[in-house]
Design a protein around this motif. Structure first.
Motif, PDB file in Angstrom:
ATOM      1  N   ARG A 227       0.809  -1.221   0.000  1.00 40.88           N
ATOM      2  CA  ARG A 227       0.000   0.000   0.000  1.00 40.88           C
ATOM      3  C   ARG A 227       0.841   1.269   0.000  1.00 40.88           C
ATOM      4  NH1 ARG A 227      -3.674  -3.417  -1.546  1.00 40.88           N
ATOM      5  NH2 ARG A 227      -5.238  -4.091  -0.035  1.00 40.88           N
ATOM      6  N   GLY A 228       2.153   1.121  -0.155  1.00 42.36           N
ATOM      7  CA  GLY A 228       3.032   2.294  -0.154  1.00 42.36           C
ATOM      8  C   GLY A 228       3.069   3.009  -1.496  1.00 42.36           C
TER       9      GLY A 228
ATOM     10  N   GLY B 115      11.219   8.181   1.866  1.00 43.18           N
ATOM     11  CA  GLY B 115      10.133   7.210   1.714  1.00 43.18           C
ATOM     12  C   GLY B 115      10.491   6.141   0.692  1.00 43.18           C
TER      13      GLY B 115
ATOM     14  N   ASN C  91       4.983  -0.845   3.886  1.00 39.76           N
ATOM     15  CA  ASN C  91       4.228   0.323   4.307  1.00 39.76           C
ATOM     16  C   ASN C  91       3.381   0.008   5.558  1.00 39.76           C
ATOM     17  OD1 ASN C  91       1.166   1.474   3.772  1.00 39.76           O
ATOM     18  ND2 ASN C  91       2.751   3.015   3.546  1.00 39.76           N
TER      19      ASN C  91
ATOM     20  N   THR D  28      -0.005  -1.581   4.707  1.00 49.30           N
ATOM     21  CA  THR D  28       0.184  -2.970   4.286  1.00 49.30           C
ATOM     22  C   THR D  28       0.234  -3.865   5.518  1.00 49.30           C
ATOM     23  OG1 THR D  28       1.603  -2.116   2.507  1.00 49.30           O
ATOM     24  CG2 THR D  28       1.646  -4.490   2.896  1.00 49.30           C
TER      25      THR D  28
ATOM     26  N   LEU E 230      11.502   9.105  -8.147  1.00 50.28           N
ATOM     27  CA  LEU E 230      11.136  10.507  -7.903  1.00 50.28           C
ATOM     28  C   LEU E 230      11.271  11.339  -9.171  1.00 50.28           C
ATOM     29  CD1 LEU E 230      11.725  12.728  -4.851  1.00 50.28           C
ATOM     30  CD2 LEU E 230      12.252  13.630  -7.100  1.00 50.28           C
TER      31      LEU E 230
HETATM   32  C1  LIG Z   1      10.124   9.011  -4.072  1.00 52.15           C
HETATM   33  C2  LIG Z   1       9.430   7.887  -3.395  1.00 52.15           C
HETATM   34  C3  LIG Z   1       8.770   8.132  -2.184  1.00 52.15           C
HETATM   35  C4  LIG Z   1       8.136   7.096  -1.513  1.00 52.15           C
HETATM   36  N1  LIG Z   1       7.490   7.373  -0.337  1.00 52.15           N
HETATM   37  C5  LIG Z   1       6.907   6.369   0.353  1.00 52.15           C
HETATM   38  C6  LIG Z   1       6.282   6.622   1.619  1.00 52.15           C
HETATM   39  O1  LIG Z   1       6.264   7.747   2.110  1.00 52.15           O
HETATM   40  N2  LIG Z   1       5.713   5.574   2.265  1.00 52.15           N
HETATM   41  C7  LIG Z   1       5.730   4.305   1.755  1.00 52.15           C
HETATM   42  O2  LIG Z   1       5.218   3.403   2.391  1.00 52.15           O
HETATM   43  N3  LIG Z   1       6.302   4.043   0.560  1.00 52.15           N
HETATM   44  C8  LIG Z   1       6.893   5.034  -0.145  1.00 52.15           C
HETATM   45  N4  LIG Z   1       7.506   4.742  -1.340  1.00 52.15           N
HETATM   46  C9  LIG Z   1       7.517   3.338  -1.813  1.00 52.15           C
HETATM   47  C10 LIG Z   1       8.660   2.541  -1.201  1.00 52.15           C
HETATM   48  O3  LIG Z   1       9.830   2.712  -1.986  1.00 52.15           O
HETATM   49  C11 LIG Z   1       8.371   1.043  -1.141  1.00 52.15           C
HETATM   50  O4  LIG Z   1       7.900   0.631  -2.375  1.00 52.15           O
HETATM   51  C12 LIG Z   1       7.345   0.676  -0.095  1.00 52.15           C
HETATM   52  O5  LIG Z   1       7.716   1.135   1.162  1.00 52.15           O
HETATM   53  C13 LIG Z   1       7.196  -0.821  -0.043  1.00 52.15           C
HETATM   54  O6  LIG Z   1       6.182  -1.193   0.860  1.00 52.15           O
HETATM   55  P1  LIG Z   1       4.827  -1.872   0.360  1.00 52.15           P
HETATM   56  O7  LIG Z   1       5.227  -2.991  -0.550  1.00 52.15           O
HETATM   57  O8  LIG Z   1       4.182  -2.336   1.606  1.00 52.15           O
HETATM   58  O9  LIG Z   1       4.062  -0.813  -0.345  1.00 52.15           O
HETATM   59  C14 LIG Z   1       8.134   5.782  -2.054  1.00 52.15           C
HETATM   60  C15 LIG Z   1       8.788   5.552  -3.267  1.00 52.15           C
HETATM   61  C16 LIG Z   1       9.419   6.585  -3.927  1.00 52.15           C
HETATM   62  C17 LIG Z   1      10.091   6.290  -5.217  1.00 52.15           C
END
Ligand SMILES: Cc1cc2nc3c(=O)[nH]c(=O)nc-3n(C[C@H](O)[C@H](O)[C@H](O)COP(=O)(O)O)c2cc1C
Ligand code: SF4
Ligand code: FES
Lengths: 420, 174
Positions: A53-54, A170, A207, A210, A390
């Protein structure tokens, strides 16, 4: 339907340990540790179809199964950096339903045989971090964290770690760098964290939302979770609804709910007699959607949002009414990305600076027709050339706004030409 | 003499306990918060002290301070009032709110009040978009959110900070 994630809205004081335990809290963790092998836990999460959910929507169980069992120790890190403009769901979960999140983190740790887990919070979540520290201390006292949990030889400790104001942290590899005490700049991937993560050790990053799903998945089984949502995007999702709506806030809804239902039924529609103009489904990183009937009737799941030309991402839905020009909207997002580019690679560092500059000229009515094309061309040059996502994110709203709302931009240059 | 170790021995110990002993460097961020806390900026001596505890050079610690926005190398107001003017908040009037607040305080964007108490600045999204306009107050006591604001409500909060600061000063003198 009763809540899966926002259960504190059904159960008062769920953020107190005794109330959480009275309502079945830590039964799932106990069941996992005492009755299930780590692989079985991962198996149930795989069956549930839970996706991250990230933002990226990667299948969670699959990620856990990638953990490298030839390299030890293992770590789990909860991503509580929540910095995407328009996103405020993880904060509510941690503030109001902290134990369900921490139990999810504990179960994930057991599933990948980690004995240490961290919660990486954005620096602004100072109060949340102190609150979680208190919750963790309560869990230790009650025997849900520490050594020999539930009479087994499994041990686990959880620590919080505060960032200090950098959106890029993040991104999971930047987050790990930051946690190691370095500047938060992304690493080249692969290798991915499940093989090379914190301190070079196998690490799962998930996340907050998640992880908060996990206790109920273990309690009721993976199949149960699939009764919500769609075939390819099972389960429930927190939608952070913001911008020009009567009732902004977090809404827990099955994946596949339409934009119309979220914005008009739950969000109370558009205030001040205005009408809806555009939707950004994934915060500042979104491709902008014109609010046509087709878009409004699109189910919000990972696949369907893509078919209308955007992404669900973190499901931070920003609503924009017809009093705003899209040139102004992207000026805001560009100031954000210029500020947040970590500076590691040139296309993103220089590109965000130039896009912001041209966009400043545009919103101030000092640009020409050619500047619109220049802005679009700078954006397109950043794409595919940046180390992390990004760089890509910074161009999404720009390119789609110029493509889908070109009039807003031309109007700005026409005033300038008319005034001479 | 390491000021942090002398002044906050238990806190330093608690921070280090969070990380594997061979990865002390992970403690740099919490240690910087500890060092910044009592005066709201980081001094040269802090860089040396923090570096000594977590095994980093002064330059390495400085590069961390420079990278993250919540650490300050220059002294500012005792309280930093940080107003979110990012897109979702701006759609709900945050720009007008910020301009109004600056005007009432008689300061420019990013400026500090004459008494040196309050610095006002714009910041990016703080994960409170549904309760805009909003601001956070950063001080040696940590960070507090204030949401669903008007300029009047914000001025009341600032008045409260002023009084708290005066009371603290009196206490220090007594
Ligand atoms: C620039 C950028 C910012 C991100 N910011 C966040 C964030 O604030 N919180 C988050 O959970 N995932 C963020 N992500 C995604 C993480 O890289 C990662 O995919 C995620 O933490 C994986 O967890 P999940 O599989 O539970 O979603 C970001 C990705 C990028 C490229
Ligand atoms: S794309 Fe931008 S944020 Fe990502 S590594 Fe490159 S400079 Fe840093
Ligand atoms: S945009 Fe202001 S808190 Fe999110």
């Amino acid at each position: 339907m009763s809540y899966v994630l926002l259960r504190h809205r059904d159960i008062p004081n769920l953020k107190q340990l005794d109330v959480y335990v009275e309502n079945g809290g830590f039964q799932a963790f106990r069941k996992a540790v005492t009755e299930m092998q780590p692989d079985e836990v991962t198996g149930q999460v795989k069956i549930s179809g839970l996706r991250g959910r990230g933002g990226a929507g990667f299948p969670t169980g699959l990620k856990w199964s990638f953990i490298d069992n030839n390299n030890w120790p293992h770590y789990v890190v909860a991503n509580a950096d929540e910095s995407e403009p328009g996103t405020f769901k993880d904060r509510e979960l941690m503030e109001e339903n902290p134990y369900q999140f921490l139990e999810g983190l504990a179960i994930a740790s057991y599933a990948v045989k980690a004995h240490t887990a961290y919660v990486y919070l954005r620096g602004e979540f100072w109060q949340v971090a102190h609150f979680l520290d208190a919750c963790i201390a309560e869990m230790e006292k009650a025997g849900y964290l520490g050594d020999n949990l539930f009479g087994t030889d499994y041990s686990l400790r959880i620590y919080t770690h505060l960032g200090a104001g950098a959106y890029i942290c993040g991104e999971e590899t930047a987050l790990l760098e930051s946690l190691e005490g370095n500047r938060g700049q992304p690493r080249l991937r692969p290798p991915f964290p499940p093989s090379y993560g914190l301190y070079g050790k196998p690490t799962i990053v998930n996340n907050v939302e998640t992880l908060t799903n996990v206790p109920l998945i273990i309690e009721h089984g993976g199949e149960w979770y699939r009764t919500f949502g769609t075939e390819k995007s099972p389960g429930v999702k927190l939608f952070s609804l913001s911008g020009n709506v009567a009732k902004p806030g977090n809404y827990e809804l099955p994946l596949g709910t339409t934009f119309r239902e979220l914005i008009f039924t739950h969000g109370g529609g558009i205030p001040n007699g205005r009408s809806i103009k555009a939707i950004m489904p994934a915060g500042a990183s979104s491709s902008v959607l014109p609010a046509t009937d087709e878009v409004l009737d699109t189910p919000m799941d990972y696949e369907s949002v893509r078919t209308v030309g955007s992404d669900l991402g973190s499901a931070s839905v920003i609503v924009i009414d017809d009093s705003f020009g899209m040139d102004w909207v992207i000026n805001k997002t560009l100031h954000f990305f210029k500020h947040e580019s970590c500076g590691k690679c040139t296309p993103c560092r220089e590109g965000t600076y130039w896009m912001m500059n041209i966009s400043d000229r545009l919103t101030q009515g000092r640009a020409t027709q050619a500047d619109i094309d220049l802005l679009e061309s700078v954006a397109r040059q950043i794409r595919g050339k940046s180390l992390c996502a990004l760089g890509e994110f910074s161009t999404m709203a720009v390119v789609t706004s110029i493509e889908r709302f070109r009039d807003d931009f031309e109007a700005k240059t026409r005033t300038e030409e008319a005034e001479g | 003499m390491n000021r942090l170790l002398a002044q906050y021995p238990q806190k330093v110990k608690d921070i280090l306990a969070k990380y594997p002993p061979e990865h002390k460097r992970s403690a740099v961020m919490p240690l910087l918060y500890l060092a910044q806390g009592d005066k709201m900026h980081i001094t040269r001596q802090d860089l040396v002290d923090v570096g000594e505890i977590c095994g980093m050079t002064e330059t390495e610690v400085e590069s961390i301070v420079g990278f993250y926005t919540l650490y300050y190398e220059e002294p500012g107001g005792k309280f930093r009032i940080q107003v979110c003017t990012d897109l979702p908040c701006a759609l709900r009037g945050a720009d007008e709110f910020y301009a109004g607040l600056c005007e009432r305080l008689g300061v420019e964007d990013g400026g500090t009040t004459d008494d040196g108490l309050i610095t006002v600045e714009q910041v990016k999204c703080l994960a409170a978009c549904h309760r805009a306009p909003m601001l956070q107050v950063q001080s040696g006591h940590g960070l507090d959110y204030h949401e669903n604001l008007t300029v009047d409500l914000a001025m009341e909060i600032i008045e409260g900070l002023r009084q708290a600061a005066q009371a603290e000063e009196k206490e220090a003198q007594a």
